[in-house]
Design an enzyme around this catalytic site. Structure first.
Site, PDB file in Angstrom:
ATOM      1  N   GLN A  30       0.822  -1.206   0.000  1.00 48.49           N
ATOM      2  CA  GLN A  30       0.000   0.000   0.000  1.00 48.49           C
ATOM      3  C   GLN A  30       0.858   1.258   0.000  1.00 48.49           C
ATOM      4  OE1 GLN A  30      -2.535  -1.009   3.341  1.00 48.49           O
ATOM      5  NE2 GLN A  30      -0.798  -1.679   4.556  1.00 48.49           N
ATOM      6  N   HIS A  61      -8.249   3.986  20.123  1.00 51.93           N
ATOM      7  CA  HIS A  61      -7.674   2.750  20.675  1.00 51.93           C
ATOM      8  C   HIS A  61      -8.185   2.434  22.088  1.00 51.93           C
ATOM      9  CE1 HIS A  61      -4.483   3.470  17.456  1.00 51.93           C
ATOM     10  NE2 HIS A  61      -5.026   2.296  17.167  1.00 51.93           N
ATOM     11  N   ASP A  85       0.141  -0.054  13.702  1.00 51.97           N
ATOM     12  CA  ASP A  85       0.722   1.124  14.367  1.00 51.97           C
ATOM     13  C   ASP A  85       1.026   0.862  15.839  1.00 51.97           C
ATOM     14  OD1 ASP A  85      -1.786   1.351  15.703  1.00 51.97           O
ATOM     15  OD2 ASP A  85      -2.565   2.546  14.065  1.00 51.97           O
ATOM     16  N   GLY A 137      -3.774 -11.846   7.958  1.00 56.30           N
ATOM     17  CA  GLY A 137      -4.664 -12.143   9.083  1.00 56.30           C
ATOM     18  C   GLY A 137      -5.711 -13.194   8.753  1.00 56.30           C
ATOM     19  N   ASP A 154      -8.567  -4.521  13.862  1.00 51.41           N
ATOM     20  CA  ASP A 154      -8.202  -3.113  13.680  1.00 51.41           C
ATOM     21  C   ASP A 154      -7.740  -2.909  12.237  1.00 51.41           C
ATOM     22  OD1 ASP A 154      -7.524  -0.495  13.971  1.00 51.41           O
ATOM     23  OD2 ASP A 154      -5.759  -0.849  15.212  1.00 51.41           O
ATOM     24  N   ASP A 157     -10.404   0.501   6.100  1.00 49.61           N
ATOM     25  CA  ASP A 157     -11.770   0.349   5.596  1.00 49.61           C
ATOM     26  C   ASP A 157     -11.781  -0.736   4.512  1.00 49.61           C
ATOM     27  OD1 ASP A 157     -13.472   2.450   6.957  1.00 49.61           O
ATOM     28  OD2 ASP A 157     -11.664   3.558   6.450  1.00 49.61           O
ATOM     29  N   PRO A 161      -5.972  -4.050   0.772  1.00 51.14           N
ATOM     30  CA  PRO A 161      -5.627  -5.260   1.525  1.00 51.14           C
ATOM     31  C   PRO A 161      -6.588  -5.564   2.678  1.00 51.14           C
ATOM     32  CG  PRO A 161      -3.742  -3.722   1.461  1.00 51.14           C
ATOM     33  CD  PRO A 161      -4.874  -3.065   0.736  1.00 51.14           C
TER      34      PRO A 161
HETATM   35  N1  AG3 Z   1      -7.842   1.564  11.644  1.00 54.14           N
HETATM   36  C1  AG3 Z   1      -8.923   2.414  11.277  1.00 54.14           C
HETATM   37  C2  AG3 Z   1      -8.863   3.111   9.987  1.00 54.14           C
HETATM   38  C3  AG3 Z   1     -10.088   3.903   9.697  1.00 54.14           C
HETATM   39  C4  AG3 Z   1      -9.892   4.810   8.551  1.00 54.14           C
HETATM   40  N2  AG3 Z   1     -11.066   5.516   8.272  1.00 54.14           N
HETATM   41  C5  AG3 Z   1     -11.131   6.828   8.013  1.00 54.14           C
HETATM   42  N3  AG3 Z   1     -10.059   7.496   7.827  1.00 54.14           N
HETATM   43  N4  AG3 Z   1     -12.284   7.398   7.969  1.00 54.14           N
HETATM   44  C6  AG3 Z   1      -6.541   1.958  11.364  1.00 54.14           C
HETATM   45  C7  AG3 Z   1      -5.500   1.455  12.273  1.00 54.14           C
HETATM   46  C8  AG3 Z   1      -5.447   2.211  13.531  1.00 54.14           C
HETATM   47  N5  AG3 Z   1      -4.797   1.447  14.526  1.00 54.14           N
END
Ligand code: AG3
Length: 283
Positions: A30, A61, A85, A137, A154, A157, A161
């Protein structure tokens, strides 16, 4: 003035002023960028969508982790799918008797978060209680014979991937590695701009679990309003744990937080009527 222009939604965009670009490159999987913004601190984006910012990641988180952990009350093993992250891992490390497995597909996300945004993981990657696996995963949950009490998905969207992490098959494989009484939490987007994704996850999880719902929190860098976390378990009592029990568990766990409180936990499950209607509407 340089602007980061998020391309995630077709009709609405988040624009962030870029004060300085710290990193920009294509990983194997990505497009990854890290830049500085006055309000959000350092911001990490993947394929043009904000993933994590230094200033508001605590909301995302803490709610991802402490809601299932304190609702469960006795979780000893947690699995994070994605979360490269290290933010979810950092929150889990606040529990004394926890063993965490984290499976992320992209090693570069882990390395760059560690390097450029060290406060997000806060040492979690050096903690012996964390087992970091760099792998797909989907494949991991299909093949493992281990089980976990809390599974945190986690993900990005459902594009690129991360898309496979929203399928019926993946949810079903997650269910097979959940201990009895365990709970799965998903990143389910911002309902106002991603209603279809909310409905789809609700239907898919609903075919597998006795108790499926969502809880909410507003993450300032996720454009469009309040975001939804998916909640899926066969133990309906987890969603009904009383405020006094949550408060006692919070004190007992001895954790400190900046957003989460037991009151916020309870309130987060109150779904506004438009969201309830979106979930139950026939189409
Ligand atoms: N997890 C959530 C990403 C959401 C993105 N959505 C958005 N920008 N509207 C990403 C990893 C965080 N630990």
């Amino acid at each position: 003035m340089q602007l980061f222009d998020e391309g995630l939604h077709s009709g609405v965009n988040l624009a962030l002023k870029v004060d300085k670009i710290l990193y920009r490159d294509q990983t194997d999987l990505q497009d990854l960028m890290i830049f500085e913004n006055k309000n959000f601190g350092r911001v990490m984006s993947l394929d043009g969508s904000v993933q994590t910012t230094e200033k508001d990641e605590f909301i995302y988180h803490e709610m991802f982790v402490h809601v299932p952990m304190l609702a469960h009350g006795n979780a000893r093993r947690a699995l994070i799918v994605g979360g490269g992250d290290g933010g979810a891992a950092r929150q889990l490390m606040k529990y004394r008797d926890i063993a965490v497995t984290m499976v992320d597909i992209d090693r570069t996300v882990v390395e760059l978060s560690r390097k450029y945004m060290p406060s997000v993981s806060g040492g979690a990657f050096d903690d012996p209680r964390l087992d970091l696996v760099i792998a797909d995963g989907c494949k991991f949950v299909k093949e493992t014979d281990e089980t976990w009490d809390v599974i945190i998905i986690d993900s990005t969207d459902p594009h690129g991937p991360g898309e496979v992490l929203y399928t019926q098959e993946f949810y079903s494989d997650c269910k097979s590695c959940l201990t009895p009484g365990g709970v799965i939490i998903t990143q389910n987007g911002v309902p106002f701009v991603q209603e279809e994704e909310l409905r789809t996850s609700y239907q898919r999880l609903g075919r597998l679990f006795q108790d499926v719902s969502f809880y909410l929190a507003a993450i300032p860098s996720y454009v469009g309003g309040i975001m939804a976390y998916g909640w899926a378990t066969d133990d309906a009592s987890l969603r009904k744990v009383s405020l006094s029990t949550l408060a006692a568990r919070y004190v007992e766990a001895g954790i400190s937080t900046d957003y989460y409180t037991p009151e916020v936990h309870k309130a987060a499950f109150a779904l506004p009527l438009n969201i309830q209607k979106a979930l139950t509407r026939d189409e």
